[in-house]
Design a protein around this motif. Structure first.
Motif, mmCIF file in Angstrom:
data_model
loop_
_atom_site.group_PDB
_atom_site.id
_atom_site.type_symbol
_atom_site.label_atom_id
_atom_site.label_comp_id
_atom_site.label_asym_id
_atom_site.label_seq_id
_atom_site.Cartn_x
_atom_site.Cartn_y
_atom_site.Cartn_z
ATOM 1 N N ASP A 1 0.826 -1.226 0.000
ATOM 2 C CA ASP A 1 0.000 0.000 0.000
ATOM 3 C C ASP A 1 0.854 1.268 0.000
ATOM 4 O O ASP A 1 0.394 2.340 0.354
ATOM 5 N N GLN A 2 2.131 1.118 -0.400
ATOM 6 C CA GLN A 2 2.989 2.298 -0.559
ATOM 7 C C GLN A 2 3.408 2.423 -2.012
ATOM 8 O O GLN A 2 3.871 1.465 -2.620
ATOM 9 N N HIS A 3 3.242 3.610 -2.573
ATOM 10 C CA HIS A 3 3.461 3.818 -4.002
ATOM 11 C C HIS A 3 4.523 4.878 -4.222
ATOM 12 O O HIS A 3 4.527 5.896 -3.541
ATOM 13 N N ASP A 4 5.376 4.616 -5.185
ATOM 14 C CA ASP A 4 6.418 5.577 -5.509
ATOM 15 C C ASP A 4 5.823 6.729 -6.333
ATOM 16 O O ASP A 4 5.148 6.506 -7.336
ATOM 17 N N TYR A 5 6.092 7.931 -5.905
ATOM 18 C CA TYR A 5 5.519 9.123 -6.559
ATOM 19 C C TYR A 5 5.861 9.172 -8.049
ATOM 20 O O TYR A 5 4.981 9.385 -8.893
ATOM 21 N N ASP A 6 7.127 8.955 -8.383
ATOM 22 C CA ASP A 6 7.530 9.046 -9.793
ATOM 23 C C ASP A 6 6.848 7.980 -10.643
ATOM 24 O O ASP A 6 6.467 8.238 -11.787
ATOM 25 N N ASP A 7 6.702 6.786 -10.072
ATOM 26 C CA ASP A 7 6.002 5.728 -10.817
ATOM 27 C C ASP A 7 4.558 6.133 -11.090
ATOM 28 O O ASP A 7 4.032 5.936 -12.195
ATOM 29 N N LEU A 8 3.919 6.678 -10.076
ATOM 30 C CA LEU A 8 2.522 7.093 -10.251
ATOM 31 C C LEU A 8 2.405 8.146 -11.348
ATOM 32 O O LEU A 8 1.518 8.080 -12.201
ATOM 33 N N LEU A 9 3.330 9.121 -11.326
ATOM 34 C CA LEU A 9 3.274 10.161 -12.355
ATOM 35 C C LEU A 9 3.503 9.560 -13.734
ATOM 36 O O LEU A 9 2.805 9.894 -14.688
ATOM 37 N N ALA A 10 4.483 8.646 -13.811
ATOM 38 C CA ALA A 10 4.778 8.013 -15.101
ATOM 39 C C ALA A 10 3.533 7.295 -15.625
ATOM 40 O O ALA A 10 3.235 7.329 -16.823
ATOM 41 N N ASP A 11 2.795 6.682 -14.722
ATOM 42 C CA ASP A 11 1.572 5.978 -15.140
ATOM 43 C C ASP A 11 0.470 6.926 -15.595
ATOM 44 O O ASP A 11 -0.526 6.489 -16.175
ATOM 45 N N HIS A 12 0.601 8.185 -15.240
ATOM 46 C CA HIS A 12 -0.467 9.136 -15.589
ATOM 47 C C HIS A 12 0.053 10.270 -16.447
ATOM 48 O O HIS A 12 -0.506 11.366 -16.462
ATOM 49 N N ARG A 13 1.127 9.985 -17.161
ATOM 50 C CA ARG A 13 1.760 10.998 -18.009
ATOM 51 C C ARG A 13 0.734 11.645 -18.934
ATOM 52 O O ARG A 13 -0.041 10.955 -19.601
ATOM 53 N N GLY A 14 0.679 12.967 -18.905
ATOM 54 C CA GLY A 14 -0.206 13.682 -19.825
ATOM 55 C C GLY A 14 -1.673 13.723 -19.409
ATOM 56 O O GLY A 14 -2.495 14.311 -20.109
ATOM 57 N N ALA A 15 -2.009 13.107 -18.272
ATOM 58 C CA ALA A 15 -3.413 13.104 -17.835
ATOM 59 C C ALA A 15 -3.864 14.524 -17.498
ATOM 60 O O ALA A 15 -3.064 15.351 -17.053
ATOM 61 N N GLU A 16 -5.123 14.805 -17.769
ATOM 62 C CA GLU A 16 -5.681 16.095 -17.367
ATOM 63 C C GLU A 16 -6.927 15.858 -16.535
ATOM 64 O O GLU A 16 -7.725 14.973 -16.833
ATOM 65 N N VAL A 17 -7.070 16.635 -15.505
ATOM 66 C CA VAL A 17 -8.205 16.471 -14.596
ATOM 67 C C VAL A 17 -8.942 17.798 -14.513
ATOM 68 O O VAL A 17 -8.354 18.818 -14.155
ATOM 69 N N GLU A 18 -10.190 17.757 -14.845
ATOM 70 C CA GLU A 18 -11.025 18.964 -14.759
ATOM 71 C C GLU A 18 -11.107 19.411 -13.299
ATOM 72 O O GLU A 18 -11.427 18.605 -12.421
ATOM 73 N N PRO A 19 -10.798 20.683 -12.998
ATOM 74 C CA PRO A 19 -10.912 21.133 -11.599
ATOM 75 C C PRO A 19 -12.343 20.971 -11.096
ATOM 76 O O PRO A 19 -13.284 21.327 -11.795
ATOM 77 N N VAL A 20 -12.487 20.400 -9.918
ATOM 78 C CA VAL A 20 -13.821 20.176 -9.362
ATOM 79 C C VAL A 20 -14.388 21.499 -8.853
ATOM 80 O O VAL A 20 -13.715 22.246 -8.142
ATOM 81 N N GLU A 21 -15.627 21.783 -9.232
ATOM 82 C CA GLU A 21 -16.256 23.019 -8.775
ATOM 83 C C GLU A 21 -16.614 22.860 -7.301
ATOM 84 O O GLU A 21 -17.368 21.970 -6.931
ATOM 85 N N ARG A 22 -16.040 23.710 -6.475
ATOM 86 C CA ARG A 22 -16.304 23.612 -5.033
ATOM 87 C C ARG A 22 -17.136 24.799 -4.580
ATOM 88 O O ARG A 22 -16.901 25.934 -5.018
ATOM 89 N N ASP A 23 -18.056 24.543 -3.656
ATOM 90 C CA ASP A 23 -18.788 25.649 -3.050
ATOM 91 C C ASP A 23 -17.810 26.524 -2.292
ATOM 92 O O ASP A 23 -16.836 26.012 -1.730
#
Ligand code: WT7
Length: 663
Positions: free
Chosen positions: A240-262
């Motif tokens: 249950d421990q994940h390497d930060y760089d590996d995670l980023l590599a797995d999500h290279r180029g991903a875009e996430v729409e900013p969530v509209e918050r109250d």
């Protein structure tokens, strides 16, 4: 400059108790109109639309202040926005290739890292996507236990992008302190690092994290940043421990729409110390907090997008949240992050950074300034600091001598100093001069900011006349205020509101906010904050609860009873002194002292380690059995003792005094 000029200057500086802002500064300042005070008073609370207008709202708010249920005030209700959009996306058209973060690591043989707004966008999106994949949903609390590496700032923004409140725990806190905060917030996600550098040596932060995780009562997914590379300590990551760089590599180029918050949705939680032994989870919201830190960054720190702004705080404390990350980035400026200490490899490290990066603002704590003074003016003198336009201080009172040293040797008498009073709870600055408008008085923070109703009152709640001293109180709500203590509305009311009221009534309408500070006020309404009136000590600008330290001292085997006080300290401001009664059969001495120190380090962290442990057969107590900490503080400070007539055991005080003061 000749030596005589220099001496004259020193003499003039020493006498002068009021300084006008330098003309060169006023000319270009963001706020220069003295009318702003009256204007804000007349239009309050609508004046705060000016702060909200600095943000880019998805949905316009329909009400500035909702005050029907005091002290649960709400700001900019009906509005919605996203904090990471404010700090990143909206700057992209103009500033994609400009630096958002200038990161400087402690080791000098390693390249600095410049992160442009464009790169910030990419990495924050990738990490936001990775967090989602790990299961982080809106309103899940993500804990960060991180040194001052860029990933910490990125992570705050990644969390805010997906509407997950963060809870940052200062990396210098102990494993148990981490676990306590994660348990309190039911936080199932943690970001940490394998280590960091301190005065040249790598520290094993993951070992400490793992100790903490062992005390967390639920499952946790952990992300680990590899800060140390080859200097790492060879820990294997668990499932249950994940390497930060590996995670980023797995999500290279991903875009996430900013969530509209109250506007009123939680942006983050920050634990801080108070009167009882249990840390308080201060809750800040998206619209009010962000408006507050953006407006104060502009009006007080005078930040402009083209500036390079350097605050020496750690993001593990509120100053780093408000004035390294959210305020400066919301204004699209370049913010500097430094990993290390000011004295590594030499005492001029911060001045070297100012010179190299041509920093325009420098914001630090009085404890640091007292160290600079001790080290001597040759260190700032070695560097070209002419890029600086404004200086700031925060965290504790600054004495006029330190103020003047800072003004002369760092600011070259050409930069205004803003002495900013505020707290974790206030979200951002409350009392300070507007640097382009008001004169400065060394030692005094200044008048309350426009639209901020801070007053000094006596024990009955009546306003003290000019020249008087009393308690600081805030009589009107403000957008950056804490909304509550996390899942503990009752404690929120008890600690901050139901203490003072104009009429002594139990009607919440009459309640005022009580920050638990003592203060003086002068003829011009300038406020000098003297220090805490509750059981909080301020060690090198770090806020620690004496009750928390006491329970750690008592937890050491052989300790029967303890009282902890904050004693005056030249550099740290206050130092922890522990007065300790041992159980029968245990001996006072080196070994016992080491055991007590270890117990405090385990419970809280090395920052809370007692500077002095005094073994005593008894503690001064009132007839009702309450420990008189005030007397112990006087003993520690070498002062004359105040009234001891109410004590059950007056003789003991003289014994302890002789023991400590040695006469
Ligand atoms: C306490 C808040 C504000 C961010 C860092 C500390 C003391 C803060 C000043 C100042 C005198 C000050 C107060 C306050 N304090 N600024 N300019 N002059 N005292 O935040 O850890 O929440 O501590 O710091 O005692 O209550 P914090």
């Amino acid at each position: 400059m000749s030596e005589t000029d220099d001496t004259e200057l020193e003499a003039r500086l020493a006498e002068q108790d009021e300084f006008e802002p330098p003309e060169s500064f006023v000319e270009g300042a963001n706020v220069t109109d003295p009318g702003v005070y009256d204007e804000f008073e007349e239009s309050w609370p609508d004046c705060w639309e000016q702060a909200a207008d600095l943000l880019d709202w998805d949905e316009e708010y329909d009400q500035v202040l909702e005050d029907s249920n005091p002290p649960f005030y709400e700001w900019f209700t009906g509005g919605s926005l996203n904090a990471s959009h404010q700090c990143i996306d909206r700057h992209l058209p103009e500033r994609a290739d400009e630096a958002a973060i200038e990161w400087v690591g402690e080791p000098t043989d390693e390249p600095d890292r410049t992160i442009t707004y464009g790169e910030l966008y990419e990495e924050v999106n990738e990490f936001a996507a990775a967090l989602r994949d790990l299961g982080v949903g809106e309103d899940d609390v993500v804990t960060m236990y991180m040194p001052m590496v860029p990933e910490l700032a990125l992570a705050l923004l990644a969390c805010s992008r997906i509407g997950a409140p963060h809870s940052v725990v200062f990396a210098g806190f102990s494993a148990s302190a981490l676990a306590e905060r994660m348990n309190d917030a039911d936080s199932e996600y943690l970001l940490t690092a394998n280590g960091y550098y301190r005065r040249g040596d790598p520290l094993d932060h993951l070992a400490k994290t793992n100790e903490g995780l062992a005390e967390v009562e639920h499952d946790v997914e952990t992300v680990v940043v590899d800060r140390l590379g080859e200097d790492g300590f060879g820990h294997d990551l668990t499932d249950d421990q994940h390497d930060y760089d590996d995670l980023l590599a797995d999500h290279r180029g991903a875009e996430v729409e900013p969530v509209e918050r109250d506007a009123e949705d939680m942006l983050f939680l920050m634990y801080t110390s108070g009167t009882t032994g249990k840390p308080k989870g201060v809750k800040h919201t998206t619209g009010g907090y962000l408006s507050w830190v953006t407006w104060t960054s502009q009006a007080v720190l005078d930040i402009k997008p083209e500036d390079t702004y350097f605050c020496t705080a750690d993001i593990g404390w509120i100053t780093g949240h408000s004035y390294i990350v959210y305020g400066p980035l919301s204004l699209g400026t370049t913010t500097v992050m430094y990993e290390g200490t000011p004295d590594y490899p030499d005492n001029d490290r911060l001045w070297e950074i100012v010179e190299d990066l041509e920093a325009n603002q420098f914001y630090t704590a009085p404890t640091a300034i007292r160290s600079f003074m001790k080290w001597g003016e040759e260190y700032p003198n070695r560097h070209d600091l002419s890029s600086l336009r404004l200086l700031g201080t925060v965290g504790e009172p600054i004495n006029p001598k330190a103020w003047k040293w800072y003004y002369k040797h760092v600011g070259d008498e050409d930069c205004p100093i803003v002495d900013t009073w505020w707290q974790t709870e206030t979200g951002g600055m409350m009392v300070t001069t507007l640097p382009g408008v008001k004169n400065m008085k060394p030692g005094s923070a200044g008048p309350p900011l426009p639209g901020v109703d801070v007053r000094v009152v006596d024990a009955e709640g009546g306003e003290v006349p000019a020249g008087g001293a009393g308690y600081l109180t805030v009589h009107k709500p403000w957008p950056g205020m804490l909304r509550t203590l996390y899942r503990n509305d009752e404690r929120f009311i008890d600690e901050y509101w139901a203490v003072y009221s104009d009429t002594d009534s139990d009607d919440p309408e009459d309640w005022v906010y009580f920050p638990e500070d003592g203060a003086k006020v002068d003829d011009d309404g300038y406020i000098t904050v003297v220090g805490r009136v509750d059981d909080v000590v301020n060690v090198s600008g770090h806020r620690l609860g004496t009750m928390e330290i006491e329970s750690a001292v008592v937890a050491a085997e052989g300790v029967a009873e303890a009282a902890v006080v904050g004693a005056d300290h030249d550099v740290k401001g206050e130092a922890v002194h522990a007065y300790v009664i041992l159980e029968d059969g245990h001996e006072a001495g080196e070994e016992m002292r080491a055991r007590i120190e270890e117990s405090v380090e385990d419970a809280i962290g090395p920052i809370a380690r007692p500077e002095r442990v005094v073994f005593t057969p008894e503690l001064p107590k009132t007839r009702s059995g309450k420990i008189m900490r005030r007397l112990l503080e006087e003993i520690s400070d070498g002062e004359e003792l105040g009234d001891t007539s109410t004590l059950r055991n007056p003789d003991v005080v003289e014994d302890i005094r002789q023991d400590v003061q040695g006469d």
